[in-house]
Structure formats: C-alpha cells, structure tokens
Scaffold this active site. Structure first.
Site, mmCIF file in Angstrom:
data_model
loop_
_atom_site.group_PDB
_atom_site.id
_atom_site.type_symbol
_atom_site.label_atom_id
_atom_site.label_comp_id
_atom_site.label_asym_id
_atom_site.label_seq_id
_atom_site.Cartn_x
_atom_site.Cartn_y
_atom_site.Cartn_z
ATOM 1 N N THR A 62 79.814 29.690 -1.818
ATOM 2 C CA THR A 62 80.051 28.399 -1.182
ATOM 3 C C THR A 62 81.306 28.471 -0.327
ATOM 4 O OG1 THR A 62 80.133 26.029 -1.572
ATOM 5 C CG2 THR A 62 81.215 27.397 -3.230
ATOM 6 N N LYS A 66 80.647 31.780 3.069
ATOM 7 C CA LYS A 66 79.240 32.062 3.389
ATOM 8 C C LYS A 66 79.095 33.107 4.510
ATOM 9 C CE LYS A 66 77.476 27.617 1.795
ATOM 10 N NZ LYS A 66 76.684 26.420 2.086
ATOM 11 N N GLY A 127 75.532 17.281 13.916
ATOM 12 C CA GLY A 127 76.403 18.393 13.530
ATOM 13 C C GLY A 127 75.766 19.722 13.867
ATOM 14 N N ALA A 128 76.618 20.707 14.096
ATOM 15 C CA ALA A 128 76.119 22.035 14.477
ATOM 16 C C ALA A 128 76.912 23.116 13.746
ATOM 17 C CB ALA A 128 76.223 22.214 15.990
ATOM 18 N N GLY A 130 77.626 25.226 9.798
ATOM 19 C CA GLY A 130 76.857 26.169 8.992
ATOM 20 C C GLY A 130 75.602 25.554 8.403
ATOM 21 N N ALA A 131 75.702 24.337 7.906
ATOM 22 C CA ALA A 131 74.532 23.707 7.279
ATOM 23 C C ALA A 131 73.432 23.489 8.311
ATOM 24 C CB ALA A 131 74.928 22.395 6.612
#
Ligand code: NDP
Length: 276
Positions: A62, A66, A127-128, A130-131
């Site tokens: 986490t 990552k 949003g852009a 990691g998720a």
C-alpha cells in the site's frame, strides 16, 4: 508452520488488511498468518527481501510503495504493467510475481455487490493518480459507452487516456470541461481524505447515476453528499473495493476465493463503532 503473508506500507497502523485476511483464512480453512509491516520509506526493497528470506509467500503493498513493488517484480500481469504499480506480490521459487487488484476489486464491487452493469454506460473517473490507472483496463473490458477521465492537471489525464485509446472510447478533460451527465461517477481523487470536494458539479450525475467514492470509513463525504443532492440512485464508499481486492489477492495466493459480502458487512459494523 503457517504460511506467512503481510501488508507493507508506511504508515500502516490503521490497515484493515490483516483483519480481512484473517476472516478469509478462517472461512476457507487456510493455515496462514497475515501481519502488517511498516517499512522505512527508503527501505521497501530490503523489507520485502527480508520477509521473503524468512519464508514469506506473498505481500500486499500500500501507500507509498505500489510503484516500487512493481519495480521489484520479475514478472507482472498486464493490468499491473498498465498501472505501473502493484498492490500484490507472490513469491514463487526465485520469481517475484506482481499484480494489481485495485481495479478488478472495484469492478467486482460494482458488478456483483452493487449489481450495476457497466456495459453501455457513460463512465466518469475523477482523478488520474494510481487508483485511476488501475481502473482503466478492467473498466474498458466491460465495454462502457464511454470513459472520461477528469483531472486538475490535464496532461496527466491526457497521458492516461492516450495509453488506452486503442481499447475503447476514452477521453480526458478538466473539471471545467464537464458539461454532460454520466451514468457512473467514480471519485478516485484523494480529496475526500481531507474533507474536500473535487470541483465536480451536480450536472455530472445523470438521474439515478451510481456515485462511487473510493475512500471508505469517512461517512457521507462531500462527493457523496453532492451526488445524493443531484439525484444519484446509488451511493457507495470504497469498503467493498477494499475487501474485493483483498479477495482477489487471497484467491491468487491460495487458489480459493472467499465469500466477500459477510466480510464487507462485518467490517462496516466495526468501522461504525467509535475508534479507540
Ligand atoms: P494519488 O495520490 O495517486 O492520486 C490522487 C489524485 O487525486 C490525483 O489525480 C490528484 O490530482 C487528485 N486530487 C487530489 N486532491 C484533489 C482535489 N482537492 N480536487 C481534485 N483532485 C484532487 O492517489 P491514489 O490514486 O492512490 O488514491 C486515490 C484515492 O483512492 C485515495 O483517497 C485512496 O484512499 C483511495 N483508494 C481506495 C482504495 C480502496 O481499496 N478503497 C484503494 C486505492 C485507493 P492531480 O494529479 O491533478 O494533483
């Protein structure tokens, strides 16, 4: 001796992963031990090597490791490669295999728990980071009508969109450019961690839309409040995503998929209790 697994992060004190994997192991009769490891921010690779040398079989990874976890792998899945990040590693002989289950976990929550098909729907990701990266491939495999990525920094969203342009109808924009409604809106920004609202407006939500907040344990966030006021039909936080990505990793490691709805329910009850 029980097979050993861990989640590595920094900070790690508030992680729910050991609890989730303990419940999975109990329910499926797996002999395994799962702990939380806090690695120094500049010591992830050492922490991983030590855990592996001491008999570890796999880890979840986490924030903030990552990207480093992905770099440590000798082999990786397509979705980890596209995300450029791994949230699960498996040790096999001298190989370190990497995968990224954030997007598939989120998708399972949407399709199976919330029972919201994505095929043919207009999908918006806010949003852009990691998720968001991890969501693109699994989402596009569902053949949505369109996939739009809105971000404060437009070039980041444009770079993401161009990486997957061949896989579907994908576009990037700023929040100011959002002028039509969407059937599914995913808040993949970190704004809700700070009680903030990304600059999205009520017009982004089609009547009856799904509004999905990736953050969990924060109650009705400003994003969820906006969606509710805008007439969204389904509101969800990211607890289901958390449990489903854990179940994907568990199945990858152990070859058996745990039943997730009872674990989501139990965690929701535990999170609702006052925290010590
Ligand atoms: P990143 O730090 O990689 O990305 C954060 C994104 O949020 C960036 O696109 C950034 O935009 C944007 N952002 C930050 N603040 C604001 C704001 N006030 N308004 C609009 N946009 C903003 O984070 P991750 O992608 O790793 O995580 C995103 C969220 O998803 C986190 O809140 C995390 O807790 C949650 N998450 C939940 C999981 C679960 O299992 N439920 C799993 C993984 C993540 P810019 O690039 O323009 O700065």
């Amino acid at each position: 001796m029980s097979d050993r697994y861990a989640v590595i992060g920094n900070p790690i004190a508030h992680t729910r992963s050991p609890r989730i994997h303990h419940l999975f192991a109990q329910a499926t009769g797996q002999d395994m031990r799962y702990t939380a490891l806090e690695s120094p921010t500049d010591g992830f690779a050492d922490c991983l090597r030590t855990f592996q040398a001491n008999g570890g079989r796999g880890v979840n990874v986490t924030v903030p490791f990552k990207l480093e976890a992905f770099a440590c792998a000798t082999r990786c899945s397509d979705r980890a490669r596209l995300a450029g990040a791994a949230n699960a590693l498996k040790f096999e002989d001298d190989q370190v295999l990497a995968d990224n289950f954030d997007g598939t976990g989120l998708l399972r929550d949407v399709l199976h728990n919330l029972k919201q098909p994505m095929s043919g729907r207009r999908v918006l990701i806010l949003g852009a980071g990691g998720a968001a990266r991890g969501m693109l491939l699994p989402f596009l495999e569902q053949r949505p009508h369109s996939l739009t990525i809105a971000n404060l920094a437009l070039p980041t969203a444009q770079a993401l969109a161009s990486e997957v342009a061949s896989l579907g109808r994908v576009s990037a924009c700023t929040y100011q450019d959002l002028d039509s409604p969407f059937d599914m809106v995913f808040n993949a920004t970190s704004a809700s961690l700070y009680g903030q609202l990304p600059p999205v407006t009520a017009q982004a939500f089609a009547p009856g839309a799904l509004a999905y907040e990736l953050v969990y344990g924060k109650g009705l966030t400003p994003f969820m409040q906006l969606a509710q006021d805008a007439g969204a039909g389904t509101l969800s936080d990211g607890l289901g995503m958390l449990v489903e990505q854990a179940a994907e990793a568990f199945a990858w490691w152990r070859g058996i998929r745990p039943d997730t709805p009872p674990v989501i329910q139990l965690l929701r009850e535990e999170l609702a209790k006052p925290q010590p």
